[in-house]
Design an enzyme around this catalytic site. Structure first.
Site, PDB file in Angstrom:
ATOM      1  N   ASP A  37       0.858  -1.177   0.000  1.00 43.09           N
ATOM      2  CA  ASP A  37       0.000   0.000   0.000  1.00 43.09           C
ATOM      3  C   ASP A  37       0.903   1.240   0.000  1.00 43.09           C
ATOM      4  O   ASP A  37       1.832   1.323   0.809  1.00 43.09           O
ATOM      5  CB  ASP A  37      -0.878  -0.023   1.259  1.00 43.09           C
ATOM      6  CG  ASP A  37      -1.923   1.051   1.269  1.00 43.09           C
ATOM      7  OD1 ASP A  37      -2.952   0.868   0.596  1.00 43.09           O
ATOM      8  OD2 ASP A  37      -1.727   2.078   1.949  1.00 43.09           O
ATOM      9  N   ASP A  54      -2.485  10.036 -10.126  1.00 42.97           N
ATOM     10  CA  ASP A  54      -2.317   9.131 -11.264  1.00 42.97           C
ATOM     11  C   ASP A  54      -0.848   8.977 -11.648  1.00 42.97           C
ATOM     12  O   ASP A  54      -0.393   7.872 -11.962  1.00 42.97           O
ATOM     13  CB  ASP A  54      -3.110   9.638 -12.470  1.00 42.97           C
ATOM     14  CG  ASP A  54      -4.612   9.496 -12.298  1.00 42.97           C
ATOM     15  OD1 ASP A  54      -5.067   8.855 -11.324  1.00 42.97           O
ATOM     16  OD2 ASP A  54      -5.345  10.034 -13.155  1.00 42.97           O
ATOM     17  N   GLU A  80      -4.695   2.395  -4.153  1.00 41.22           N
ATOM     18  CA  GLU A  80      -3.235   2.484  -4.112  1.00 41.22           C
ATOM     19  C   GLU A  80      -2.637   1.207  -3.547  1.00 41.22           C
ATOM     20  O   GLU A  80      -1.557   1.184  -2.992  1.00 41.22           O
ATOM     21  CB  GLU A  80      -2.776   3.701  -3.294  1.00 41.22           C
ATOM     22  CG  GLU A  80      -2.983   3.622  -1.806  1.00 41.22           C
ATOM     23  CD  GLU A  80      -4.378   4.027  -1.324  1.00 41.22           C
ATOM     24  OE1 GLU A  80      -4.515   4.185  -0.121  1.00 41.22           O
ATOM     25  OE2 GLU A  80      -5.318   4.170  -2.129  1.00 41.22           O
TER      26      GLU A  80
END
Length: 163
Positions: A37, A54, A80
């Site tokens: 993560d 992004d 993410e």
């Protein structure tokens, strides 16, 4: 495939992971899983905008993809969050791979635009069929995910394996 990162999407990743797990169990080979993560990702979107988010995701996906081996399976399984299946890999070797990924992410800056660069770090959790005595992907992921949260609680930018 995930349209942004060009990695496997969640359903494709889990389809491949389950096939690899079944094969590994039949062959009596270890299988490990890394749940990863990106740290403080929400702050990137909130302060620099979703375009910056992004850019961070595509940059991170490329670094992770370069750090894994050909036989490994990598997917983006959440906003993410990334997951990696490592066939024929025990816990100790999986931790080494997770640490290599963590270091590569932390040492490369992301160019967001002409005035912004960022350092990206990640928290990683690792589990293995050999320590869990289990090849079920959902169970291995659950253990790795719990360890990922231990890594976050330990200050982020680290690997937690229960070892």
């Amino acid at each position: 495939f995930d349209g942004l990162t060009r990695l496997l999407n969640r359903s494709a990743f889990f389809d491949q992971a389950e096939k690899l797990a079944a094969f590994s169990e039949r062959q009596r080979q270890p299988l490990s899983l890394i749940q990863l993560d990106l740290d403080h990702f929400k702050a990137v979107n909130d302060t620099l905008g979703h375009h910056a988010g992004d850019v961070v995701l595509t940059h991170s996906a490329a670094i992770i993809a370069q750090a894994v081996r050909k036989a490994d399976v990598l997917g983006r399984v959440g906003g993410e969050e990334f997951c990696i299946i490592l066939p024929d890999t025990g816990l100790a070797e999986a931790v080494e791979i997770a640490e290599r990924i963590r270091c590569k992410l932390a040492t490369k800056e992301v160019l967001i635009d002409a005035t912004h660069t960022l350092k990206v770090t990640a928290s990683l959790g690792v589990s293995s069929s050999e320590e869990q005595q289990d090849y079920k992907i959902e169970n291995l992921q659950s253990v790795a995910d719990g360890r990922l949260y231990l890594a976050k609680a330990a200050g982020r930018n680290c690997v937690s394996s229960g070892a």
